[in-house]
Design an enzyme around this catalytic site. Structure first.
Site, PDB file in Angstrom:
ATOM      1  N   ASP A  16       0.858  -1.182   0.000  1.00  0.00           N
ATOM      2  CA  ASP A  16       0.000   0.000   0.000  1.00  0.00           C
ATOM      3  C   ASP A  16       0.894   1.231   0.000  1.00  0.00           C
ATOM      4  O   ASP A  16       1.770   1.368   0.862  1.00  0.00           O
ATOM      5  CB  ASP A  16      -0.893  -0.041   1.258  1.00  0.00           C
ATOM      6  N   ASP A 110      -3.388   2.297  -5.682  1.00  0.00           N
ATOM      7  CA  ASP A 110      -2.114   2.264  -4.947  1.00  0.00           C
ATOM      8  C   ASP A 110      -1.979   1.060  -4.024  1.00  0.00           C
ATOM      9  O   ASP A 110      -1.238   1.098  -3.055  1.00  0.00           O
ATOM     10  CB  ASP A 110      -1.931   3.562  -4.151  1.00  0.00           C
ATOM     11  N   GLU A 111      -2.677  -0.003  -4.332  1.00  0.00           N
ATOM     12  CA  GLU A 111      -2.685  -1.164  -3.432  1.00  0.00           C
ATOM     13  C   GLU A 111      -2.710  -2.456  -4.232  1.00  0.00           C
ATOM     14  O   GLU A 111      -3.446  -2.560  -5.209  1.00  0.00           O
ATOM     15  CB  GLU A 111      -4.002  -1.152  -2.665  1.00  0.00           C
TER      16      GLU A 111
HETATM   17 MG   LIG Z   1      -2.488   3.941   0.210  1.00  0.00          MG
END
Ligand SMILES: [Mg+2]
Length: 389
Positions: A16, A110-111
């Site tokens: 993350d 973003d993960e």
């Molecule tokens: Mg994040």
């Protein structure tokens, strides 16, 4: 032969990015470093989509109305956000992750989860792999990421959030039960506000509290959700890492410690690379029609040759033979520093069964299956095929 898949614990990483949008803005505009940057709050009707850690110190959080953010952090730098730039960096990060596993499940911009099970012999200790990924994201993209490493998706996701920013939390082996026991129930995915109310009413605060009561109790109380909750509170979660993105190719390449000249030695490298590609294809349940060979000479001149087969394949031997034919078609002029084998042009539909499959082909498919099972159990280097074509 039947081998239980749960013979060795899985190794799942969750990555993350830290305050992703805000960090990208601070990266591209160094004058914003150290300032409370708030993305998505540029109009009063908006909602905060990301806040830098400086802004979080004021209490600004994602999903907070911009009006509130402005009130509690009047000195904040409020920005509209540049989605195309975030997507570009996101794609670069996912490409880095795919260097370490064919099984990457992107959850959001973003993960991502990546399944590193069974990769130890090929890539080295999994903890080191995770540190390398973090380091590459920092040096290649200028951003920090947090990673959680655990035996399943549920725990990996909690772990990545444990020591943010720039965190790396490992929850494996003996750490699993003690870690799970103290987990507050609101940290458990799938526990929404309604379930929280139910749990509160009966005095349940932690996963350990949940696990003290029998499965039947939870099933009666919460139905299917209760079963899921109970197993998670024991630290168990069997959900697989799924690649949503359709991969367009599978490849393996290596830069050699010393430049190579001998065709026999090069073919030996192609065999190892074909094995990796075949294995990745079989893990992804994909078959491709085009086999490509890449050669880089010691002066960095690069050649690529491809061949399209009559039918798509995931068979190591077919990939290897094709790569060898392509190599034989090249008049090698200089020492070679790198070779690469890849398979692309994937078949979209499941391949039709042949009416009369030839015996040799069946034999090779069976061999691949057996070798995959053995490697799953004993590691990548446990088996080698003979070099002959
Ligand atoms: Mg994040």
């Amino acid at each position: 032969m039947s081998v239980s898949k749960s013979a060795s614990p899985r190794l799942i990483a969750h990555l993350d990015m830290d305050a992703f949008f805000a960090s990208v803005e601070q990266l591209d505009r160094p004058e914003l470093q150290g300032k409370p940057v708030i993305v998505g709050g540029d109009s009063d009707r908006g909602v905060v989509s990301a806040a830098s850690y400086e802004a979080r110190n004021y209490g600004v959080r994602s999903a907070m109305p911009a009006v509130t953010a402005r009130r509690i952090c009047p000195q904040g730098v409020f920005l509209k956000g540049r989605m195309s730039r975030y997507k570009e960096i996101s794609e670069n990060i996912m490409t880095i992750l795919r260097d370490y596993s064919p099984l990457v499940e992107q959850l959001s911009i973003d993960e991502a989860f990546l399944d590193l099970s069974g990769s130890e012999r090929l890539l080295g200790p999994v903890r080191e792999v995770c540190r390398t990924i973090k380091q590459r994201i920092l040096t290649e993209q200028g951003l920090t990421a947090s990673i959680g490493l655990a035996p399943n998706k549920f725990l990996a996701k909690i772990a990545s959030d444990w020591e943010k920013p720039d965190g790396f939390t490992v929850i494996l082996g003996d750490r699993v039960p003690e870690f799970v026991r103290q987990l507050p129930v609101e940290k458990i995915s799938g526990v929404g506000t309604r379930t929280q109310t139910v749990l509160k009413a009966i005095g349940i605060k932690t996963a350990g509290d949940v696990a003290k009561l029998p499965l039947e109790f939870w099933e009666r109380k919460l139905g299917k959700k209760g079963i899921d909750l109970f197993y998670k509170c024991l630290g168990r979660d069997d959900s697989p890492v799924r690649t949503k993105r359709r991969r367009k190719s599978c490849g393996a390449e290596n830069t050699f410690p010393q430049d190579l000249i001998s065709v026999a030695t090069l073919k030996n490298r192609l065999l190892m690379q074909s094995e990796r590609v075949g294995r990745d294809l079989r893990r992804l349940h994909s078959k491709g029609r085009t086999v490509s060979l890449k050669i880089k000479y010691n002066d960095f001149q690069t050649l690529t040759r491809s061949c399209t087969l009559d039918s798509p394949t995931d068979t190591t031997q077919v990939i290897f033979r094709t790569a060898c034919r392509l190599l034989e078609g090249i008049h090698l002029q200089k020492p070679v520093r790198l070779t690469g084998v890849s398979v692309s042009n994937f078949e979209k539909q499941p391949v039709q069964l042949r009416l009369f499959p030839d015996q040799e082909h069946l034999k090779q498919e069976k061999l691949d299956r057996i070798m995959d099972v053995i490697r799953d159990r004993f590691g990548e280097k446990s088996l080698r095929r003979g070099d002959s074509e």
